[in-house]
Design an enzyme around this catalytic site. Structure first.
Site, PDB file in Angstrom:
ATOM      1  N   CYS A   2       0.789  -1.226   0.000  1.00  0.00           N
ATOM      2  CA  CYS A   2       0.000   0.000   0.000  1.00  0.00           C
ATOM      3  C   CYS A   2       0.827   1.284   0.000  1.00  0.00           C
ATOM      4  O   CYS A   2       2.022   1.278   0.265  1.00  0.00           O
ATOM      5  CB  CYS A   2      -0.986   0.035   1.166  1.00  0.00           C
ATOM      6  SG  CYS A   2      -1.967  -1.463   1.330  1.00  0.00           S
ATOM      7  N   GLY A  82       1.811  -1.768   5.181  1.00  0.00           N
ATOM      8  CA  GLY A  82       2.725  -2.730   5.767  1.00  0.00           C
ATOM      9  C   GLY A  82       2.061  -4.033   6.126  1.00  0.00           C
ATOM     10  O   GLY A  82       0.960  -4.346   5.673  1.00  0.00           O
ATOM     11  N   GLY A 382      16.299 -12.129   1.261  1.00  0.00           N
ATOM     12  CA  GLY A 382      17.375 -12.241   2.240  1.00  0.00           C
ATOM     13  C   GLY A 382      18.033 -10.925   2.584  1.00  0.00           C
ATOM     14  O   GLY A 382      19.082 -10.913   3.245  1.00  0.00           O
TER      15      GLY A 382
END
Length: 619
Positions: A2, A82, A382
């Site tokens: 978002c 988030g 990663g």
């Protein structure tokens, strides 16, 4: 993931508030292609663009919280970006406290947590997030950012007004004035490998710092750090062995990856064949209940050329890792001609609102993310393991470790020579006028002053603690910013398990003798996952994100620069050394360099930014 934005003005937003707020919100359509919404009152407005990940049907924003006193106006209005990875546990706890839920989204959990605990809710969140909460009764706006700063959040405060957004473009759209770059902003543009917390190159636009809460009220602006990196790196007095540390890291990584697999959309991993991405892919594959995890890597059509900085190709390791793990693997092959497309460069510049980007690394990541988006909406990466576990070359070369500057800016192959090449593109008289070297020194001293030491520390213990702090606070943010902007421009959410704050709190205080307990970099991580990865990956020498080896790409970059310099409207000479630009048109071969033509790449990024944003530069 978002995009969020908002505008507060205690003197009133005016009759065109909804139109302006919609314009601000729509600048972030790529971050949220699945939905849009705004909420306005006479003095406050919040906007939201949604990328649907959890509860696809529910979770629309801005989300409102009403009281039980019958009031028609909401008590709180939330715009949020988030993922909260512990939202299920928080929802269960909040239910015991009397809260009810209409959706299964983490957004509603954040809103209920704020209703229950106020700003103390931030301490309870585990995830990557940036959000704004407008309290209609107190008439205060609160902005909150996650602890490591994975999700961006910018703001501009002038008098009675504050404007915020996930990206500067939303803030710039509020006024439509030409953006301005002052002296310090120009210096920041010269230093793409250094991020100063809380600042942006734009004169009047700042950032909410990682782990910070910013509150705006009629009394003005107040800032509070609810999590401080420097306090986590401080020595704890509790010594761990390599084995104990590795076991603790393994347990925490399993929990972290398991939480980050929650999604109502297709999910995958980014698998380069290095230690970090292979570990994440293996952990994800072990916890998925429906089929193997999908994994993706980037490759190039031109043959690989090894160097001191990039000693081996990713391809063979990625395929070996995928076979060992059992992932459903796809290699995305890029060619030089396609990657050199000017439209791709401009898309990258627009996504970052700035001319940052090193060589072709932005373009290839952006194209990779767009290709992955055809198959998945969420990817695990990663990123940040090298900062957390001390994997970079500059943690291990004495010429970088003991340099009296940021180690990646030292005179060594550990990023430092790349930094110097970038800086030398700019006019020497401009660098001298702005005092760039003195600025770097001052920022370095300020960063070191934040580090907590113990009187009994050895010289090496002190220095390695400093390097950990510098890497996590001044280097990692440049990479997180890059990953967020380019992936979100493709509508792909990238999650970063190694940025779980609990992992930082566990690993950062460890002694360097533990961090390198088996005589190699990232010993703790290597021991934590050695049963999950092939031996070849465990023993592999670190390689950075790959640069395209295709000479046709470099040739095209040089031709594009020549064409731009021939245009009388080109503004590059305002900033760059004309002699360096001319030399970049026909660059000499540079075997062993990370990027073959840094000078031309940087100039073209700036050219695109100057044309698109038309900034006013303090020259």
């Amino acid at each position: 993931m978002c995009g969020i934005t908002g505008w507060i003005d205690y003197h009133g937003l005016g009759p065109d508030a909804a139109t302006v707020l919609t314009r601000m919100t729509d600048t972030q359509a790529l971050r949220g292609p699945d939905g849009a919404g705004i909420w306005t009152s006479n003095i406050a407005g919040l906007g939201h663009r949604r990328l649907s990940i959890i509860d696809l049907a529910g979770g629309a924003q801005p989300m409102l919280a009403h009281t039980n006193d019958g009031a028609t106006d909401p008590a709180l209005v939330l715009t949020y970006s988030g993922e909260i990875y512990n939202y299920r546990e928080l929802r269960a706890e909040l239910r015991t406290r009397g809260h009810t839920f209409r959706t299964t989204s983490d957004t509603e959990v954040v809103l209920a947590a704020w209703t229950e605990w106020g700003t103390a809710a931030a301490d309870r969140l585990n995830g990557i997030y940036a959000f704004g909460v407008w309290d209609t009764r107190a008439q205060t706006l609160t902005l909150v950012r996650d602890r490591l700063g994975v999700k961006p959040l910018y703001f501009r405060q002038t008098g009675s007004s504050l404007v915020f957004g996930s990206e500067p473009k939303a803030i710039l759209a509020q006024s439509r004035h030409r953006p301005e770059i002052d002296d310090e902003g120009i210096i920041a543009l010269m230093l793409p490998l250094l991020k100063i917390p809380g600042k942006s190159p734009y004169t009047d636009i700042g950032e909410v710092r990682p782990g910070e809460i910013v509150t705006f009220s009629r009394a003005g602006l107040a800032r509070h750090r609810y999590w401080r990196l420097e306090e986590q790196i401080a020595p704890t007095g509790h010594a761990r062995s390599l084995t104990d540390s590795a076991d603790a890291v393994r347990d925490l990584l399993e929990d972290t990856v398991g939480r980050q697999l929650i999604a109502d959309v297709p999910l995958c991993t980014l698998l380069s064949g290095g230690l970090d991405s292979t570990a994440i892919t293996a952990l994800a594959n072990n916890q998925l209940t429906e089929g193997p995890v999908r994994s993706f890597s980037v490759d190039f059509s031109a043959p690989f050329v090894g160097s001191e900085v990039t000693p081996n190709a990713d391809t063979e390791y990625a395929h070996e890792a995928a076979k060992f793990i059992g992932s459903d693997h796809t290699s995305i092959v890029l060619d030089g001609a396609g990657l050199a497309d000017q439209a791709i460069r401009e898309a990258c510049v627009r996504s970052r609102d700035l001319p940052f980007g090193i060589g072709d690394l932005d373009m290839s990541l952006y194209v990779l993310c767009k290709a992955i988006k055809d198959h998945s909406t969420v990817a695990l990466s990663g990123e940040s393991a090298d900062e957390v576990f001390g994997g970079y070359l500059w943690f291990h070369r004495d010429d970088a470790v003991w340099a009296d500057t940021f180690p990646w800016m030292s005179d060594s192959p550990a990023h430092g020579r790349l930094h110097r090449r970038i800086l030398n593109v700019f006019r020497p008289e401009l660098r001298a006028k702005l005092g760039v070297d003195d600025y770097v020194t001052d920022q370095y001293r300020a960063a070191l002053a934040e580090v907590h030491h113990r009187d009994t520390d050895t010289r090496q213990q002190r220095r390695m603690r400093e390097l950990t702090h510098l890497g996590l606070s001044r280097f990692l943010p440049t990479l997180l910013d890059r990953k967020d902007r380019l992936s979100m421009a493709a509508g792909l959410e990238v999650r970063v398990p190694f940025c779980d704050h609990r992992l930082v709190e566990l690993v950062a205080p460890l002694g360097w003798d533990v961090q390198t307990g088996d005589g190699a970099e990232k010993s703790v991580l290597r021991h934590a996952v050695r049963d999950l990865i092939p031996r070849s990956v465990a023993d592999r020498k670190k390689s950075p994100y790959p640069s395209i080896p295709d000479p046709s790409y470099s040739d095209e970059v040089s031709h594009q620069l020549a064409a731009r310099l021939a245009d009388p409207d080109c503004r590059l000479n305002e900033l760059f050394d004309p002699a360096v630009l001319q030399a970049a048109i026909t660059p000499p071969a540079a075997p062993g360099a990370l990027i073959s033509n840094v000078e031309a790449e940087l100039a073209l990024n700036f050219d695109a930014w100057l044309r698109i944003y038309d900034p006013v530069l303090a020259l």
